[in-house]
Design a protein around this motif. Structure first.
Motif, short mmCIF file in Angstrom:
data_model
loop_
_atom_site.label_atom_id
_atom_site.label_comp_id
_atom_site.label_asym_id
_atom_site.label_seq_id
_atom_site.Cartn_x
_atom_site.Cartn_y
_atom_site.Cartn_z
N GLU A 1 4.28 -2.38 -37.47
CA GLU A 1 3.55 -1.30 -38.13
C GLU A 1 3.59 -0.01 -37.32
N MET A 2 3.72 1.11 -38.04
CA MET A 2 3.62 2.43 -37.44
C MET A 2 2.56 3.20 -38.21
N ALA A 3 1.47 3.54 -37.54
CA ALA A 3 0.36 4.23 -38.20
C ALA A 3 0.55 5.73 -38.13
N CYS A 4 0.20 6.40 -39.21
CA CYS A 4 0.21 7.87 -39.28
C CYS A 4 -1.22 8.33 -39.45
N ALA A 5 -1.65 9.26 -38.61
CA ALA A 5 -3.04 9.70 -38.61
C ALA A 5 -3.21 10.97 -39.45
N THR A 6 -4.47 11.32 -39.70
CA THR A 6 -4.80 12.56 -40.39
C THR A 6 -4.23 13.75 -39.62
N GLY A 7 -3.59 14.66 -40.29
CA GLY A 7 -3.02 15.84 -39.64
C GLY A 7 -1.66 15.62 -39.03
N GLU A 8 -1.12 14.41 -39.15
CA GLU A 8 0.19 14.11 -38.58
C GLU A 8 1.27 14.06 -39.66
N THR A 9 2.48 14.37 -39.24
CA THR A 9 3.67 14.09 -40.02
C THR A 9 4.47 13.05 -39.23
N LEU A 10 4.79 11.93 -39.87
CA LEU A 10 5.54 10.85 -39.22
C LEU A 10 6.91 10.74 -39.87
N LEU A 11 7.94 10.78 -39.03
CA LEU A 11 9.30 10.55 -39.48
C LEU A 11 9.85 9.33 -38.76
N VAL A 12 10.46 8.44 -39.52
CA VAL A 12 11.07 7.23 -38.96
C VAL A 12 12.56 7.29 -39.26
N MET A 13 13.37 7.42 -38.20
CA MET A 13 14.82 7.51 -38.36
C MET A 13 15.48 6.23 -37.89
N ALA A 14 16.34 5.66 -38.73
CA ALA A 14 17.05 4.43 -38.38
C ALA A 14 18.20 4.73 -37.42
N ILE A 15 18.26 4.01 -36.32
CA ILE A 15 19.37 4.12 -35.38
C ILE A 15 20.40 3.03 -35.65
N THR A 16 19.96 1.94 -36.26
CA THR A 16 20.86 0.85 -36.65
C THR A 16 20.81 0.70 -38.16
N GLU A 17 21.79 0.01 -38.71
CA GLU A 17 21.88 -0.18 -40.16
C GLU A 17 20.82 -1.16 -40.66
N GLY A 18 20.46 -1.01 -41.92
CA GLY A 18 19.68 -2.04 -42.61
C GLY A 18 18.21 -2.10 -42.30
N ILE A 19 17.63 -1.03 -41.78
CA ILE A 19 16.18 -0.99 -41.55
C ILE A 19 15.47 -0.84 -42.90
#
Length: 200
Positions: A139-157
């Protein structure tokens, strides 16, 4: 969740500020009214991009901007920042000032870098390398006032959103989310988690 997916094939290509190469913009944003200056960096308070560095040379300067650079492809490089050399290895985020005179030496050929820039008076950024596990999910939590970006470094995430829908990412694809929620990584592989926090 698919509506928040950003695809490598759709990233906008643009020249470096100093004309020495090109970068692909993943996402950018403002946290206050946009600046009116004609400087190239004036239109954002934060920006995430991926740049290919094929030759040694100087980096562009960005006054008032803080930078975080992460090597996502290639063997490594040496960044000399205001006269001090720093070894930058794969998947090891390195922070430096955009005001600084910065030169790059490649250790073993071309590299690809993920860059995060934030306007010092308006936003901050944190970058974390995360290995996802299929067995339990991560899990990756995003808080109030935040922008969360999740970038895949490997295939198939695969990323599950708060609505229960899932998005599968190819290499260098990204998911963007704003506000309180938890995203779940459901496949084995590595991602870069980028958190942008606005400064009031």
């Amino acid at each position: 969740m698919d509506g928040n997916a950003l695809r490598w094939s759709e990233y906008r290509s643009m020249p470096w500020k100093n004309g020495g190469g090109t970068t692909r913009e993943v996402a950018s944003g403002t946290v206050h009214a946009p600046l009116t200056s004609m400087e190239p960096e004036a239109g954002f308070d934060w920006r995430v991009s991926v740049a290919d560095v094929d030759a040694e040379g100087s980096f562009s300067t960005f006054p008032g901007i803080d930078r975080l650079i992460t090597l996502v492809e290639g063997e490594g490089m040496v960044l000399t920042v205001d006269g001090t050399p720093h070894q930058v290895g794969p998947l090891r985020p390195f922070a430096f000032s955009g005001d600084a005179a910065t030169d790059c030496r490649l250790k073993a050929g071309a590299v690809r870098n993920m860059n995060v820039m934030t306007r010092r008076s308006r936003a901050t950024a944190k970058v974390q390398i995360i290995t996802a596990s299929t067995s339990w999910g991560t899990e990756m939590a995003c808080a109030t006032g935040e922008t969360l970006l999740v970038m895949a470094i490997t295939e198939g995430i695969t990323v599950g959103g708060p609505d229960g829908r899932e998005t599968t990412l190819g290499r260098f694809d990204c998911v963007r989310h704003e506000g309180p929620a938890a995203l779940t990584l459901r496949s084995t592989g590595a991602v870069v988690g980028i958190r942008i926090t606005a400064l009031c």
